[in-house]
Design a protein around this motif. Structure first.
Motif, PDB file in Angstrom:
ATOM      1  N   PHE A  31       0.840  -1.195   0.000  1.00  0.00           N
ATOM      2  CA  PHE A  31       0.000   0.000   0.000  1.00  0.00           C
ATOM      3  C   PHE A  31       0.877   1.247   0.000  1.00  0.00           C
ATOM      4  N   PRO A  32       1.511   1.569  -1.127  1.00  0.00           N
ATOM      5  CA  PRO A  32       2.413   2.722  -1.169  1.00  0.00           C
ATOM      6  C   PRO A  32       1.651   4.028  -1.024  1.00  0.00           C
ATOM      7  N   ASP A  33       2.358   5.035  -0.524  1.00  0.00           N
ATOM      8  CA  ASP A  33       1.762   6.371  -0.437  1.00  0.00           C
ATOM      9  C   ASP A  33       1.472   6.890  -1.837  1.00  0.00           C
ATOM     10  N   VAL A  34       0.319   7.496  -2.007  1.00  0.00           N
ATOM     11  CA  VAL A  34      -0.088   8.031  -3.303  1.00  0.00           C
ATOM     12  C   VAL A  34      -0.411   9.508  -3.138  1.00  0.00           C
ATOM     13  N   THR A  35       0.145  10.322  -4.014  1.00  0.00           N
ATOM     14  CA  THR A  35      -0.132  11.753  -4.036  1.00  0.00           C
ATOM     15  C   THR A  35      -0.942  12.074  -5.280  1.00  0.00           C
ATOM     16  N   SER A  36      -2.059  12.734  -5.104  1.00  0.00           N
ATOM     17  CA  SER A  36      -2.915  13.116  -6.227  1.00  0.00           C
ATOM     18  C   SER A  36      -2.657  14.579  -6.569  1.00  0.00           C
ATOM     19  N   ILE A  37      -2.330  14.833  -7.834  1.00  0.00           N
ATOM     20  CA  ILE A  37      -1.933  16.183  -8.257  1.00  0.00           C
ATOM     21  C   ILE A  37      -2.855  16.666  -9.366  1.00  0.00           C
ATOM     22  N   GLU A  38      -3.321  17.885  -9.251  1.00  0.00           N
ATOM     23  CA  GLU A  38      -4.121  18.485 -10.309  1.00  0.00           C
ATOM     24  C   GLU A  38      -3.256  18.586 -11.572  1.00  0.00           C
ATOM     25  N   SER A  73      11.476  14.014 -15.019  1.00  0.00           N
ATOM     26  CA  SER A  73      11.567  13.083 -16.135  1.00  0.00           C
ATOM     27  C   SER A  73      10.230  12.395 -16.380  1.00  0.00           C
ATOM     28  N   LEU A  74       9.580  11.961 -15.309  1.00  0.00           N
ATOM     29  CA  LEU A  74       8.279  11.306 -15.449  1.00  0.00           C
ATOM     30  C   LEU A  74       7.231  12.285 -15.961  1.00  0.00           C
ATOM     31  N   GLN A  75       7.314  13.513 -15.490  1.00  0.00           N
ATOM     32  CA  GLN A  75       6.410  14.552 -15.977  1.00  0.00           C
ATOM     33  C   GLN A  75       6.555  14.729 -17.486  1.00  0.00           C
ATOM     34  N   ASN A  76       7.794  14.796 -17.963  1.00  0.00           N
ATOM     35  CA  ASN A  76       8.035  14.948 -19.398  1.00  0.00           C
ATOM     36  C   ASN A  76       7.515  13.747 -20.174  1.00  0.00           C
ATOM     37  N   ILE A 107      -3.396  13.428 -11.721  1.00  0.00           N
ATOM     38  CA  ILE A 107      -2.170  12.643 -11.850  1.00  0.00           C
ATOM     39  C   ILE A 107      -1.890  12.000 -10.491  1.00  0.00           C
ATOM     40  N   GLU A 108      -1.706  10.681 -10.519  1.00  0.00           N
ATOM     41  CA  GLU A 108      -1.448   9.950  -9.285  1.00  0.00           C
ATOM     42  C   GLU A 108       0.036   9.580  -9.219  1.00  0.00           C
ATOM     43  N   LEU A 109       0.712  10.064  -8.214  1.00  0.00           N
ATOM     44  CA  LEU A 109       2.133   9.799  -8.007  1.00  0.00           C
ATOM     45  C   LEU A 109       2.296   8.899  -6.794  1.00  0.00           C
ATOM     46  N   ALA A 110       2.893   7.720  -6.991  1.00  0.00           N
ATOM     47  CA  ALA A 110       3.087   6.772  -5.899  1.00  0.00           C
ATOM     48  C   ALA A 110       4.565   6.429  -5.772  1.00  0.00           C
ATOM     49  N   ASN A 157      15.955  -5.483  -4.601  1.00  0.00           N
ATOM     50  CA  ASN A 157      16.905  -4.697  -5.382  1.00  0.00           C
ATOM     51  C   ASN A 157      17.487  -3.530  -4.596  1.00  0.00           C
ATOM     52  N   ASP A 158      17.023  -3.394  -3.335  1.00  0.00           N
ATOM     53  CA  ASP A 158      17.455  -2.241  -2.529  1.00  0.00           C
ATOM     54  C   ASP A 158      17.216  -0.958  -3.315  1.00  0.00           C
ATOM     55  N   ALA A 159      15.979  -0.825  -3.804  1.00  0.00           N
ATOM     56  CA  ALA A 159      15.656   0.284  -4.696  1.00  0.00           C
ATOM     57  C   ALA A 159      14.304   0.883  -4.342  1.00  0.00           C
ATOM     58  N   THR A 160      14.047   2.058  -4.891  1.00  0.00           N
ATOM     59  CA  THR A 160      12.786   2.767  -4.713  1.00  0.00           C
ATOM     60  C   THR A 160      12.083   2.890  -6.059  1.00  0.00           C
ATOM     61  N   GLY A 161      10.810   2.581  -6.057  1.00  0.00           N
ATOM     62  CA  GLY A 161      10.018   2.689  -7.288  1.00  0.00           C
ATOM     63  C   GLY A 161       9.127   3.915  -7.249  1.00  0.00           C
ATOM     64  N   VAL A 162       9.009   4.590  -8.385  1.00  0.00           N
ATOM     65  CA  VAL A 162       8.136   5.756  -8.522  1.00  0.00           C
ATOM     66  C   VAL A 162       7.185   5.494  -9.691  1.00  0.00           C
ATOM     67  N   ARG A 163       5.899   5.620  -9.456  1.00  0.00           N
ATOM     68  CA  ARG A 163       4.889   5.360 -10.482  1.00  0.00           C
ATOM     69  C   ARG A 163       4.016   6.591 -10.687  1.00  0.00           C
ATOM     70  N   VAL A 164       3.744   6.894 -11.942  1.00  0.00           N
ATOM     71  CA  VAL A 164       2.851   8.001 -12.279  1.00  0.00           C
ATOM     72  C   VAL A 164       1.771   7.473 -13.212  1.00  0.00           C
ATOM     73  N   THR A 165       0.519   7.794 -12.927  1.00  0.00           N
ATOM     74  CA  THR A 165      -0.593   7.429 -13.802  1.00  0.00           C
ATOM     75  C   THR A 165      -1.455   8.653 -14.071  1.00  0.00           C
ATOM     76  N   PHE A 166      -2.074   8.654 -15.237  1.00  0.00           N
ATOM     77  CA  PHE A 166      -2.920   9.785 -15.630  1.00  0.00           C
ATOM     78  C   PHE A 166      -3.983   9.270 -16.589  1.00  0.00           C
ATOM     79  N   ARG A 167      -5.235   9.501 -16.251  1.00  0.00           N
ATOM     80  CA  ARG A 167      -6.349   9.077 -17.106  1.00  0.00           C
ATOM     81  C   ARG A 167      -6.975  10.305 -17.769  1.00  0.00           C
ATOM     82  N   PHE A 168      -7.167  10.221 -19.082  1.00  0.00           N
ATOM     83  CA  PHE A 168      -7.788  11.334 -19.797  1.00  0.00           C
ATOM     84  C   PHE A 168      -8.426  10.828 -21.086  1.00  0.00           C
ATOM     85  N   GLY A 169      -9.246  11.656 -21.647  1.00  0.00           N
ATOM     86  CA  GLY A 169      -9.847  11.366 -22.945  1.00  0.00           C
ATOM     87  C   GLY A 169     -10.294  12.667 -23.581  1.00  0.00           C
TER      88      GLY A 169
END
Length: 280
Positions: free
Chosen positions: A12-19, A106-109, A236-239, A248-260
């Motif tokens: 259950f990763p933290d999710v930030t919702s961005i306009e 980078s993810l934004q671009n 835009i959902e940023l998790a 992997n001793d790593a951090t994952g960053v996920r971005v999703t965006f739904r539009f039409g």
């Protein structure tokens, strides 16, 4: 034992919702389309009401009864799609100052690039696959012909848009088409597009702003009435998860965006083929 979402960020990763108009304000769906509402949750279809035919005003004598007339209201059904990207950085790298910001940029671009391609030039998806049809590949667009040795097709396209009831507002093309136009010269070797326009960061042709975008369809220019393009979107959902890539001793960053988006009157968008070999 109670199983709480706060105890396992891998599940259950933290999710930030961005306009999105704040996160990706330069995406073309926000600059060249009318916002028709925010999608709630994971809804896959936006139903957008619009006036398809205005009621006609008329002349009346003084004191005469004015007949009530109702505009014709239609509905545009816009299928929405989710675009997403995940990136992973080692915890050592992610812990360095500035790295989270660089990844976010980078993810934004990436989201802007994909959204612009979907909006402008993506081909219609094959049956059973997920995708969006870009403006240049919609059916029902007005045919602006082929531009080869003069800028006249733009003049005709502006007239066509107006004759179809639209208000021409913007010209959109890729840098390849713009380069073709800049090379056009008259019989005396003078460029059709003057240096003031060619060197401008915000060029204008025949009174219309020219939007240059690398995701536009090759060899194509569009004359738009942007009031005919309606979009609906979610946030835009940023998790960020520190545990999903634990091994992997790593951090994952996920971005999703739904539009039409959809077009109410496609014949108020005029498509011009640029160059003698244009085959779009």
């Amino acid at each position: 034992m109670t199983f709480n979402t706060t105890e396992n960020k891998g599940l259950f990763p933290d999710v930030t919702s961005i306009e999105p108009v704040q996160a990706i304000p330069d995406a073309l769906i926000f600059t060249l389309a009318q916002n028709a509402g925010v999608i709630k949750g994971d809804s896959q279809t936006a139903r957008i009401a619009y006036v398809s035919d205005d009621a006609d005003a008329d002349y009346y004598k003084e004191g005469a009864k004015i007949e009530a007339k109702a505009p014709q209201v239609s509905e545009l059904i816009v299928p929405t799609k989710k675009i997403a990207i995940v990136t992973v950085a080692s915890n050592e790298a992610y812990g360095n100052d500035g790295v989270p910001g660089l990844l976010s940029k980078s993810l934004q671009n990436s989201i802007i690039k994909k959204a612009d391609r979907a909006f402008l030039s993506e081909a219609a998806p094959a049956e059973g696959t997920v995708g969006t049809t870009g403006l240049a590949n919609l059916t029902g667009l007005a045919d602006g012909g082929t531009l080869t040795d003069s800028l006249d097709p733009f003049i005709d396209a502006i007239a066509t848009c107006s004759q179809n009831g639209g208000t021409p507002s913007t010209i959109v093309m890729g840098f390849d088409s713009w380069a073709y136009l800049l090379k056009l010269k008259d019989k005396n070797g003078r460029a059709f597009i003057g240096a003031d326009v060619a060197n401008s960061a915000t060029p204008v042709l025949f009174g219309l702003p020219v939007v240059l975008n690398g995701q536009a369809a090759a060899g194509t220019a569009l004359v738009l009435d942007t009031t005919q393009i309606l979009c609906s979107h979610g946030n835009i959902e940023l998790a960020v998860s520190e545990d999903a890539f634990f091994s992997n001793d790593a951090t994952g960053v996920r971005v999703t965006f739904r539009f039409g988006f959809g077009v109410t009157r496609p014949n108020r968008i005029v498509k011009i083929k640029v160059g003698a070999t244009a085959n779009n």
